[in-house]
Design an enzyme around this catalytic site. Structure first.
Site, PDB file in Angstrom:
ATOM      1  CG  ASN A  13       4.538  12.691 -45.600  1.00 44.53           C
ATOM      2  OD1 ASN A  13       5.619  13.010 -46.076  1.00 44.53           O
ATOM      3  ND2 ASN A  13       4.288  11.451 -45.240  1.00 44.53           N
ATOM      4  CG  ASN A  66      10.683   5.380 -44.150  1.00 47.19           C
ATOM      5  OD1 ASN A  66      10.272   6.527 -44.280  1.00 47.19           O
ATOM      6  ND2 ASN A  66      11.689   4.897 -44.871  1.00 47.19           N
ATOM      7  CB  CYS A  75      11.217  13.305 -44.471  1.00 46.06           C
ATOM      8  SG  CYS A  75       9.438  13.467 -44.734  1.00 46.06           S
ATOM      9  N   GLY A  76      11.172  15.991 -46.685  1.00 47.60           N
ATOM     10  CA  GLY A  76      10.826  17.404 -46.836  1.00 47.60           C
ATOM     11  C   GLY A  76       9.637  17.815 -45.994  1.00 47.60           C
ATOM     12  CG  ASN A  77       5.695  16.704 -46.899  1.00 50.50           C
ATOM     13  OD1 ASN A  77       5.521  17.845 -47.289  1.00 50.50           O
ATOM     14  ND2 ASN A  77       5.429  15.648 -47.651  1.00 50.50           N
ATOM     15  CG  ASN A 166      15.218  11.174 -50.410  1.00 49.96           C
ATOM     16  OD1 ASN A 166      15.322  12.065 -51.233  1.00 49.96           O
ATOM     17  ND2 ASN A 166      14.168  11.071 -49.633  1.00 49.96           N
ATOM     18  CG  HIS A 168      12.920  11.117 -55.129  1.00 52.10           C
ATOM     19  ND1 HIS A 168      11.713  10.968 -54.482  1.00 52.10           N
ATOM     20  CD2 HIS A 168      13.765  11.690 -54.234  1.00 52.10           C
ATOM     21  CE1 HIS A 168      11.829  11.427 -53.246  1.00 52.10           C
ATOM     22  NE2 HIS A 168      13.066  11.870 -53.076  1.00 52.10           N
ATOM     23  CD  GLU A 217       7.056   9.528 -48.437  1.00 54.11           C
ATOM     24  OE1 GLU A 217       8.180   9.587 -47.900  1.00 54.11           O
ATOM     25  OE2 GLU A 217       6.082  10.187 -48.066  1.00 54.11           O
ATOM     26  CB  CYS A 226       6.748  12.542 -50.921  1.00 56.60           C
ATOM     27  SG  CYS A 226       8.528  12.209 -50.845  1.00 56.60           S
ATOM     28  N   GLY A 227       7.758  15.694 -49.716  1.00 56.58           N
ATOM     29  CA  GLY A 227       8.440  16.934 -50.070  1.00 56.58           C
ATOM     30  C   GLY A 227       9.649  16.724 -50.958  1.00 56.58           C
ATOM     31  CB  THR A 228      12.584  14.438 -50.860  1.00 55.55           C
ATOM     32  OG1 THR A 228      11.896  13.236 -50.550  1.00 55.55           O
ATOM     33  CG2 THR A 228      13.242  15.015 -49.616  1.00 55.55           C
ATOM     34  N   GLY A 229      10.022  14.167 -52.834  1.00 56.53           N
ATOM     35  CA  GLY A 229       9.462  13.666 -54.088  1.00 56.53           C
ATOM     36  C   GLY A 229       8.928  14.770 -54.967  1.00 56.53           C
TER      37      GLY A 229
END
Length: 283
Positions: A13, A66, A75-77, A166, A168, A217, A226-229
């Site tokens: 990512n 984005n 965004c986790g990543n 966010n 999901h 995303e 995707c870290g949050t994903g």
């Protein structure tokens, strides 16, 4: 006008990163579209801006945009890359950081670092399940949207909804190729039940501690991670009693480890951040 940038990625990512202290007047929405273009720009899933905190109780502030110019909450990543950037450029010596984001205060911790790569563990905060917190517009009397039958172009999809700051939408599917991301991702992202759109994750369970994940995303399309994903997917798997409390998530760009010790606790994500290259670009 020239600006300096760092290109970095977390499990594939990838992000263009700029220091915002010197460029407060820049329109970051438009800049993201320009810089993230993979043909005419640097190329990336998003633009990350490093900023001073609004409160002196915290260390830094992160804004992320984005590739389409929209601004997500977190965004986790990206926040792993953010922590990596701070150490690479000597902006802090602290290993545990408090970062302001639109999703609240996120705390990445540098576990290991050299001049090009880092291993970072991030407290992603607590997941949210209420319809108004995600948000999602459906009639749901329980405290969690579990395997809700959603009709999309004549196909009934069983969706699970989680917010990690966010929105999901998670779909567990043994045959991942049955739902091509380029077709189903935008249909779900823009479905009328999601007033703020949604990220979309298709998940194959390997065993109770291992999953395979593909992600669409919101605002970026297909990405390698995707870290949050990944966090939302594991949370949904645990809520559905499919998974244990620590899970290895295989993504197209690499692996992440997600931990959720109990259903009243924070989610933790551990994964890499790596420098791709750095340079200067004329705007």
């Amino acid at each position: 006008m020239k600006i300096k940038f760092l290109k970095a990625h977390g499990a594939g990512n990838d992000f263009v990163m700029v220091k915002g202290f010197e460029s407060a007047q820049i329109d970051y929405n438009k800049l993201a579209v320009k810089l993230c273009d993979r043909h005419f720009g640097i190329g990336g899933d998003g633009l990350i801006v490093i900023l001073p905190p609004e409160s002196n109780k915290y260390d830094f502030r992160m804004r992320i945009f984005n590739s389409d110019g929209s601004e997500p909450e977190m965004c986790g990543n990206g926040i792993r890359c953010f922590a990596h950037y701070l150490h690479q450029y000597g902006l802090t010596a602290e290993k545990l950081l408090k970062i302001e984001t639109l999703a609240g205060i996120i705390t990445p911790e540098i576990l290991k670092i050299d001049n090009k790569t880092s291993q970072v563990r991030v407290n992603m905060g607590r997941p949210h399940f209420k319809t108004e917190e995600i948000p999602v517009k459906i009639d749901n009397t329980s405290d969690y949207i579990k395997e809700y039958p959603l009709l999309v172009d004549g196909e009934e999809l069983l969706i699970n909804c989680v917010s990690m700051g966010n929105p999901h939408t998670i779909i567990f599917e043994e045959e991942l190729d049955k739902f091509p991301l380029e077709i189903w991702g935008p249909k779900l992202e823009n479905h009328k039940i999601f007033p703020e759109k949604s990220n979309v994750e298709f998940i194959k369970i390997v065993n109770r501690s291992e999953i395979i994940m593909k992600v669409w995303e919101r605002g970026a399309g297909i990405t390698l991670a995707c870290g949050t994903g990944a966090s939302a997917a594991v949370v949904a798997g645990i809520k559905n009693a499919y998974l244990d409390n620590e899970v290895l998530v295989h993504l197209p760009g690499g692996d992440l480890v997600i931990e959720w010790s109990n259903q009243g606790s924070d989610v933790y994500m551990t994964g890499p951040a790596e420098t791709v290259f750095e340079g200067e670009i004329e705007l």
